[in-house]
Design a protein around this motif. Sequence first.
Motif, short mmCIF file in Angstrom:
data_model
loop_
_atom_site.label_atom_id
_atom_site.label_comp_id
_atom_site.label_asym_id
_atom_site.label_seq_id
_atom_site.Cartn_x
_atom_site.Cartn_y
_atom_site.Cartn_z
N ALA A 177 0.85 -1.20 0.00
CA ALA A 177 0.00 0.00 0.00
C ALA A 177 0.88 1.24 0.00
CB ALA A 177 -0.93 0.01 1.22
N ASN A 180 -1.77 7.22 2.99
CA ASN A 180 -3.12 7.76 2.84
C ASN A 180 -3.15 9.14 3.49
OD1 ASN A 180 -5.81 8.27 2.55
ND2 ASN A 180 -6.53 6.49 3.67
N GLY A 338 -3.03 3.83 2.05
CA GLY A 338 -3.95 4.02 0.93
C GLY A 338 -3.68 3.03 -0.19
N THR A 339 -4.41 3.19 -1.28
CA THR A 339 -4.36 2.26 -2.41
C THR A 339 -3.45 2.80 -3.50
OG1 THR A 339 -6.66 1.72 -1.91
CG2 THR A 339 -5.77 0.91 -3.99
N THR A 344 -6.01 0.56 -7.88
CA THR A 344 -7.29 1.25 -8.11
C THR A 344 -7.79 1.00 -9.52
OG1 THR A 344 -6.64 2.99 -6.54
CG2 THR A 344 -8.42 3.50 -8.08
N LYS A 354 -14.41 1.81 -5.81
CA LYS A 354 -14.72 2.46 -4.53
C LYS A 354 -14.37 1.60 -3.32
CE LYS A 354 -18.46 5.23 -6.50
NZ LYS A 354 -19.89 5.63 -6.39
N ARG A 355 -13.45 0.67 -3.50
CA ARG A 355 -12.96 -0.12 -2.37
C ARG A 355 -11.57 0.37 -1.98
NH1 ARG A 355 -14.89 -4.84 -0.52
NH2 ARG A 355 -12.76 -5.36 0.06
N ARG A 356 -11.18 0.08 -0.74
CA ARG A 356 -9.85 0.47 -0.27
C ARG A 356 -8.80 -0.53 -0.73
NH1 ARG A 356 -6.31 -1.09 3.21
NH2 ARG A 356 -7.61 -2.80 3.93
N SER A 380 -7.86 -7.47 0.81
CA SER A 380 -8.70 -7.63 2.00
C SER A 380 -9.58 -8.85 1.78
CB SER A 380 -9.56 -6.39 2.22
OG SER A 380 -10.42 -6.56 3.32
#
Length: 589
Positions: A177, A180, A338-339, A344, A354-356, A380
Amino acid sequence: MGFSFFASRAAARFLEDVRRPAGVSTAALLLTAASGGGIVAYADSSRPEEASGPPQQDVPKKKKVVVLGTGWGGTSFLKNLDCSRYDVKVISPRNYFAFTPLLPSVTCGTVEARSIVEPIRRMFEKKNKDVAYYEAECFKIDATKKAVHCRSAIGTNLDGNGDFEVDYDYLVVALGATVNTFNTPGVMEHCHFLKEVEDAQKIRKSVLDCFEKASLPNISEEEKRKVLHFVVIGGGPTGVEFTAELHDFLVEDLVKIYPAIQEFVKITIIQSGEHILNTFDERIAAFAETKFQRDGIEVNTGFRVLKVSDDFITVKNKSTGGEILVPYGMAIWSAGIGTRPVITDFMNQVGQAKRRALATNEWLRVRETDGVYAIGDCSSISQRKIMEDISTIFKVADKDNSGTLTLKEISDILEDICIRYPQVELYMKSMHMLDIADLIASGVGDSHKESMVVDIEEFKKALCHVDSQVKTVPATAQVAAQQGYYLADCFNKMDHCKEHPEGPLRLSGSGGDHHNFRPFRYKHLGQFAPLGGEQAAAELPGDWVSMGHSTQWLWYSVYASKQVSWRTRVLVVSDWTRRFIFGRDSSRI
């Protein structure tokens, strides 16, 4: 000439006696001699298969496995994968593995940067793994064509852009990651981060720059207080450990060589939550806050950062709503992850916008994809809820098709249920239930447990609260390493488990057969929080909490043992020893 002739005659007689089958005439043998007298060719017309040899079988082509990333997840996968079964390619802009839990120690010179990194190619060479490594960054994943698009900073193509494409049969996404910032203005421009080795090296230089700047003769006292104000935004494990390391560096080393400005030094933690270390036991959080206050570290909880400028950090008190300007010399942002842009973009392709993080099933395969797996911080696990499959579970358990379930029928399938839905065991433990009879009794009453019979509605009622115990795994190095090991084990047994499944019964859809593998199950081995001053806190399995000097020595032993090679293990221990004897190096290199 004579020797050549007799040699040819002797060879002919020998072959005729030895090779000629019974009943085959001499005319069936062909012997050709070259002018030098050697035998050139021999053929047996009655047995042509001896001349041509056995037919060669085609060697099955190895499946292509592409691994993106050399962090905890990717490295753990590669270390445990049987690379002889696959054609393995690794793509990462970082040609080394970094032991990230020691990054805060690198920021202050407690440990040197090269002591916590191990070159990827060296790891492959030591384990005799046939792996191809490309130092490049993946900027696009094409799940339709089963290919990844990469870009090398070296620029080896004829046009100089360094772009290339690698196709795959199986893709393991372990890209981790990024930071963020929560779109907070000024964070990217004015704050330091602590995600990579390069970040730690920049922080170390910036700390020394602040002290050198404050030592200049033309700096006022007000400016010195501002320059030597170090602000850590985020009270999680990374922020707390960096704060502890920075405080030790200042107190044990820098104030001795900068005695004229030691009174102006200040460290502040800004945390949006009510406590720091909110993922730890409450006893550890309280101990950490008390120790920091005793050390002179200001802990401001319940504050949210609104923006960061060149000279001030604007924070908002969440309880009063008032805004405060905080002057600072250096700010470190450790407020979340964050992603990455490539993740993304891939999530948009596979319907996970719209997911993390990438949603995977319990076997770490990315949902709605073929042959794509994701491990570590970029993913996840979406644990399936038992109420989604309650009808299928009832049908599979009801072997006599009576429309009801006895306690024995439920017990026969209980193991498969607990493996497939771990929240069942967690719920029973949280409610202090001894066995499945207690769980079923909660839906139909306590009377007559032994002769208990339930219908579908009563079965649903008994299990309706189980899904409240669905847990998400944390984004930690420990999780990523376990996921990499598990996925490698699945790849190693893939062919075997297709014929001999090891997983639980399929309790979704039509049900009936077994899953090939058992689903991934995270095993929490504990977590540490070094607090400076040779003290640490530990939260270990079994609700065991340890704090103090002895825990710091436990931290030393665990982190030394977890190094990926003896080289890094020796280097890290020698760095700790050097610091004990000579202190930290304050050279700005």
